[in-house]
Design a protein around this motif. Structure first.
Motif, short mmCIF file in Angstrom:
data_model
loop_
_atom_site.label_atom_id
_atom_site.label_comp_id
_atom_site.label_asym_id
_atom_site.label_seq_id
_atom_site.Cartn_x
_atom_site.Cartn_y
_atom_site.Cartn_z
N GLU A 57 57.37 32.89 64.51
CA GLU A 57 58.26 33.38 65.56
C GLU A 57 57.47 33.92 66.74
N GLU A 58 56.40 34.63 66.48
CA GLU A 58 55.58 35.16 67.57
C GLU A 58 54.95 34.04 68.39
N LEU A 59 54.50 33.00 67.70
CA LEU A 59 53.92 31.86 68.43
C LEU A 59 54.97 31.20 69.32
N LEU A 60 56.18 31.02 68.78
CA LEU A 60 57.23 30.36 69.56
C LEU A 60 57.65 31.19 70.76
N GLN A 61 57.53 32.51 70.66
CA GLN A 61 57.91 33.38 71.76
C GLN A 61 56.80 33.55 72.80
N ASP A 62 55.61 33.05 72.50
CA ASP A 62 54.48 33.17 73.40
C ASP A 62 54.65 32.23 74.59
N GLU A 63 54.90 32.78 75.76
CA GLU A 63 55.16 31.95 76.94
C GLU A 63 53.93 31.21 77.44
N GLU A 64 52.75 31.60 77.00
CA GLU A 64 51.52 30.92 77.42
C GLU A 64 51.33 29.59 76.70
N ILE A 65 51.93 29.43 75.53
CA ILE A 65 51.76 28.21 74.75
C ILE A 65 52.72 27.15 75.26
N GLN A 66 52.18 26.01 75.61
CA GLN A 66 52.96 24.92 76.19
C GLN A 66 53.26 23.80 75.21
N LEU A 67 52.41 23.65 74.18
CA LEU A 67 52.55 22.53 73.25
C LEU A 67 52.29 23.03 71.84
N VAL A 68 53.20 22.73 70.93
CA VAL A 68 53.07 23.11 69.53
C VAL A 68 52.63 21.90 68.71
N VAL A 69 51.62 22.07 67.88
CA VAL A 69 51.22 21.05 66.91
C VAL A 69 51.79 21.47 65.56
N ASN A 70 52.75 20.69 65.08
CA ASN A 70 53.51 21.02 63.88
C ASN A 70 52.86 20.36 62.67
N LEU A 71 52.16 21.16 61.86
CA LEU A 71 51.45 20.65 60.68
C LEU A 71 52.07 21.19 59.39
N THR A 72 53.35 21.49 59.43
CA THR A 72 54.05 21.97 58.24
C THR A 72 54.29 20.82 57.27
N ILE A 73 54.85 21.13 56.09
CA ILE A 73 55.16 20.08 55.13
C ILE A 73 56.34 19.25 55.64
N PRO A 74 56.49 18.00 55.19
CA PRO A 74 57.49 17.11 55.78
C PRO A 74 58.91 17.66 55.84
N LYS A 75 59.36 18.35 54.80
CA LYS A 75 60.75 18.80 54.81
C LYS A 75 61.00 19.89 55.85
N ALA A 76 59.93 20.46 56.42
CA ALA A 76 60.08 21.46 57.48
C ALA A 76 59.86 20.87 58.87
N HIS A 77 59.47 19.62 58.95
CA HIS A 77 59.12 19.02 60.25
C HIS A 77 60.25 19.14 61.27
N ALA A 78 61.45 18.71 60.89
CA ALA A 78 62.56 18.68 61.86
C ALA A 78 62.91 20.09 62.32
N GLU A 79 63.03 21.02 61.39
CA GLU A 79 63.40 22.40 61.75
C GLU A 79 62.39 23.01 62.71
N VAL A 80 61.11 22.86 62.42
CA VAL A 80 60.08 23.48 63.26
C VAL A 80 60.03 22.78 64.62
N CYS A 81 60.16 21.44 64.63
CA CYS A 81 60.19 20.73 65.91
C CYS A 81 61.33 21.23 66.80
N ILE A 82 62.51 21.35 66.22
CA ILE A 82 63.68 21.77 67.01
C ILE A 82 63.51 23.21 67.50
N ARG A 83 62.99 24.08 66.65
CA ARG A 83 62.76 25.47 67.09
C ARG A 83 61.76 25.52 68.23
#
Length: 375
Positions: A57-83
C-alpha cells in the motif's frame, strides 16, 4: 525526463534477477521494494541497494513511483495490476497476465480508462536468440512458414523450487507456467493466431516436495500437467505445442519452424541467447547463424527498460498488454478445447511486435547522454 522510477511488488525467487538487471539500465531507477512479507522486501532492498522497503500500500501511494513491476504469484497478478493502475502507475507483470481472460480484460479496461500502459512477461523474445531468429525468418531464409513444433518436457518444479505449490494450483501447470515463453516466441516469429485446440490430462493427483525448506510436504494438484495443443496462425502456419510436468526425460527440439525452403531450429525461449540454426532444402547440414543482436545473457527486465523508453518516446512498447492477453487466451483456450472437445476461436488479437534494431545492446541504450529510440 531521462529515467522512470520503478517499484517492485513481490520479492520472491525471481525478483533477484530483475533487480540485478534493472540496475544496469540507465533509463530506469528502482526506488522501492514491497512484499506482503516486509522482512523479505527489506532483505531484497538491502541486497540491491534499493532506496526503501515498504508495504504494498505504501508503494502504491508513493507519487514518485511511475511504473510498478508486479512479481507476485499468478493468482495475485490481476488484483495487483488493477490496484497499481488505479493508483496511476504503469505496470509490467510477470507471466501470465492473469489466471483467466475475464480478469485480463478487467486489467485492459482499467488501463484504457486511466490511459496507462501494461507490459507482460516474458521478455526473452527481446534477447539475441529470438531477435536473430526473427531476422533470419524475415529475411526469407526458409521461405514462407508452413508449420512449427515446440516442446517443454519436464517433471515439474518440486525438486528444486523453494515453494513449488503454486505451480500446481489454478493459474499454474506447465502451460500457464512455461507456455508463455513458447507462445510469445510464436507470436513474435509468426504473428497472431486464429484458433486453438488441445488434449490435456492430470497424470499425478499429488506431488511431494523434494526441495528445502518444505521437503516432504504434499501438493494437491488442481490443474492439468500434460497439455498437447494445436495452434492455427493467421499467416497460415499450423503449430504443435506440448508442455508437460509429467516427463522424466526427452530428446526433443525446443522450437522448430518449417518453411517452404527450409527449417529454423530456434533456441530455448526461456533463455535470451542462441544457438540459431538453419538448414535450407538443398543443404547437407545445419548452419549456426551469428547472433545479430545483444542481450544473449539472462536479461529479464529488458521489457521494463523498453517500456520506460517507449513512455518517454511516446511509441508502442514491445511486450504489450495485447500480446499478453492473446497468449493468455491461447492457453485458456487449450484447456477449454480439451474440456469441451472443440476448437476455440480467439477473440483478442495483437500486433506482431516490432523487432529491435540489429546490433542493439546495452551499450546503445544511452547515446550521448540521451535515451536511445528503439523503434
Amino acid at each position: 525526463m531521462t529515467s522512470i522510477n520503478v517499484g517492485i511488488i513481490g520479492c520472491g525467487n525471481i525478483s533477484a534477477i530483475y533487480l540485478s538487471n534493472l540496475s544496469k539500465f540507465p533509463n530506469v531507477h528502482v526506488s522501492a521494494c514491497a512484499d506482503i512479507d516486509i522482512e523479505r522486501a527489506t532483505a531484497r532492498a538491502a541486497e540491491f541497494n534499493v532506496d526503501k522497503a515498504c508495504s504494498v500500500e505504501e508503494l502504491l501511494q508513493d507519487e514518485e513511483i511511475q511504473l510498478v513491476v508486479n512479481l507476485t504469484i499468478p493468482k495475485a497478478h490481476a488484483e495487483v495490476c488493477i490496484r497499481a493502475l488505479e493508483a496511476g502507475k504503469h505496470v509490467h507483470v510477470e507471466k501470465p497476465l492473469a489466471t483467466d481472460t475475464a480478469s485480463a480484460r478487467q486489467i485492459l479496461d482499467v488501463a484504457k480508462a486511466h490511459n496507462l500502459r501494461v507490459g507482460v512477461a516474458p521478455d526473452t523474445f527481446l534477447g539475441a536468440g529470438l531477435q536473430t531468429t526473427r531476422k533470419v525468418l524475415d529475411d526469407g531464409w526458409i521461405g514462407r512458414p508452413v508449420a512449427a513444433t515446440a516442446f517443454m518436457m519436464s517433471h515439474g518444479h518440486e525438486r528444486w523450487h523453494p515453494d513449488p505449490a503454486f505451480f500446481y494450483q489454478q493459474g499454474g501447470g506447465p502451460m500457464y507456467d512455461m507456455g508463455p515463453y513458447y507462445l510469445t516466441a510464436f507470436v513474435h516469429l509468426l504473428g497472431p493466431a486464429n484458433r486453438v485446440t488441445a488434449s490435456t490430462q492430470m497424470s499425478f493427483a499429488e506431488r511431494t516436495i523434494l526441495s528445502e525448506p518444505k521437503r516432504g510436504e504434499k501438493i494437491q494438484v488442481e490443474v492439468p500437467t500434460h497439455i498437447a495443443g494445436i495452434v492455427d496462425f493467421e499467416c497460415g502456419a499450423v503449430a504443435t505445442l506440448v508442455t508437460s510436468f509429467d516427463v522424466w526425460h526427452a530428446e526433443l527440439p525446443r522450437i522448430e519452424i518449417y518453411g517452404t525452403e527450409g527449417t529454423i531450429s530456434v533456441p530455448d525461449p526461456n533463455t535470451f541467447g542462441g544457438p540459431v540454426r538453419v538448414r535450407r532444402y538443398d543443404a547437407n547440414e545445419w548452419t549456426e547463424m551469428p547472433l545479430t543482436h545483444g542481450f544473449s545473457e539472462n536479461s529479464r527486465g529488458l521489457a521494463v527498460a523498453d517500456m520506460a523508453d517507449a513512455i518517454m518516446q511516446d511509441r508502442p512498447h514491445r511486450a504489450s498488454l495485447e500480446q499478453g492477453l492473446h497468449v493468455l487466451e491461447m492457453m485458456e483456450g487449450f484447456h477449454t478445447a480439451s474440456t469441451e472437445n472443440r476448437h476455440v476461436e480467439l477473440a483478442h488479437q495483437c500486433q506482431r511486435p516490432e523487432p529491435l534494431p540489429v546490433g542493439f545492446s546495452l551499450d546503445q541504450f544511452f547515446s550521448s547522454g540521451k535515451v536511445a529510440i528503439l523503434s
